[in-house]
Design a protein around this motif. Structure first.
Motif, PDB file in Angstrom:
ATOM      1  N   VAL A  13       0.842  -1.195   0.000  1.00  0.00           N
ATOM      2  CA  VAL A  13       0.000   0.000   0.000  1.00  0.00           C
ATOM      3  C   VAL A  13       0.875   1.242   0.000  1.00  0.00           C
ATOM      4  O   VAL A  13       1.771   1.345   0.846  1.00  0.00           O
ATOM      5  N   PRO A  14       0.669   2.214  -0.881  1.00  0.00           N
ATOM      6  CA  PRO A  14      -0.254   2.147  -2.005  1.00  0.00           C
ATOM      7  C   PRO A  14       0.373   1.398  -3.180  1.00  0.00           C
ATOM      8  O   PRO A  14       1.592   1.303  -3.283  1.00  0.00           O
ATOM      9  N   ILE A  23       4.733  -2.495   3.261  1.00  0.00           N
ATOM     10  CA  ILE A  23       4.540  -3.930   3.069  1.00  0.00           C
ATOM     11  C   ILE A  23       4.016  -4.481   4.386  1.00  0.00           C
ATOM     12  O   ILE A  23       4.649  -4.308   5.428  1.00  0.00           O
ATOM     13  N   THR A  24       2.850  -5.124   4.341  1.00  0.00           N
ATOM     14  CA  THR A  24       2.233  -5.685   5.538  1.00  0.00           C
ATOM     15  C   THR A  24       1.947  -7.157   5.307  1.00  0.00           C
ATOM     16  O   THR A  24       1.461  -7.538   4.240  1.00  0.00           O
ATOM     17  N   ARG A  52       6.541  -3.086   7.183  1.00  0.00           N
ATOM     18  CA  ARG A  52       7.795  -2.393   6.871  1.00  0.00           C
ATOM     19  C   ARG A  52       7.535  -1.382   5.769  1.00  0.00           C
ATOM     20  O   ARG A  52       6.940  -1.702   4.745  1.00  0.00           O
ATOM     21  N   ALA A  53       7.968  -0.139   5.982  1.00  0.00           N
ATOM     22  CA  ALA A  53       7.872   0.904   4.960  1.00  0.00           C
ATOM     23  C   ALA A  53       9.191   0.962   4.206  1.00  0.00           C
ATOM     24  O   ALA A  53      10.261   0.919   4.808  1.00  0.00           O
ATOM     25  N   SER A  77       5.270 -13.346  -3.076  1.00  0.00           N
ATOM     26  CA  SER A  77       5.653 -12.229  -3.930  1.00  0.00           C
ATOM     27  C   SER A  77       4.425 -11.581  -4.570  1.00  0.00           C
ATOM     28  O   SER A  77       3.382 -12.220  -4.723  1.00  0.00           O
ATOM     29  N   LYS A  78       4.600 -10.310  -4.890  1.00  0.00           N
ATOM     30  CA  LYS A  78       3.562  -9.545  -5.578  1.00  0.00           C
ATOM     31  C   LYS A  78       4.230  -8.530  -6.488  1.00  0.00           C
ATOM     32  O   LYS A  78       5.367  -8.141  -6.285  1.00  0.00           O
TER      33      LYS A  78
END
Length: 85
Positions: A13-14, A23-24, A52-53, A77-78
């Motif tokens: 997000v975003p 990342i969550t 983690r940002a 993964s994404k």
């Protein structure tokens, strides 16, 4: 009884992002790797929490592959789209 393996769920997000992405995951991460469309590593870091940002503001626009590794060795993964506004 379900035969499906339980998989952690990762969110970015975003997405698309123009810089900072969070990342969550549902369980704590061990490592984060981000590769560009050609497979070149553009970010690699460790993580010990489930959030983690990461600042990707210096990356050129494009599609990136975010891979999270968990302490048990499982990977997820994404795709992430980096844009400029």
């Amino acid at each position: 009884v379900s035969d499906q393996l339980e998989r952690p769920v990762m969110t970015l997000v975003p997405n698309p992002t123009d810089g900072l992405v969070t990342i969550t995951t549902e369980k704590p991460m061990a490592a984060i790797r981000i590769h560009d469309a050609l497979g070149r590593a553009v970010y690699s870091g460790s993580a010990t929490a489930n959030r983690r940002a990461v600042d990707l503001g210096e990356l050129p626009p494009g599609t990136y592959h975010v891979q999270v590794e968990y302490a048990d060795g499982m990977r997820e993964s994404k795709r992430l789209l980096v844009v400029r506004r």
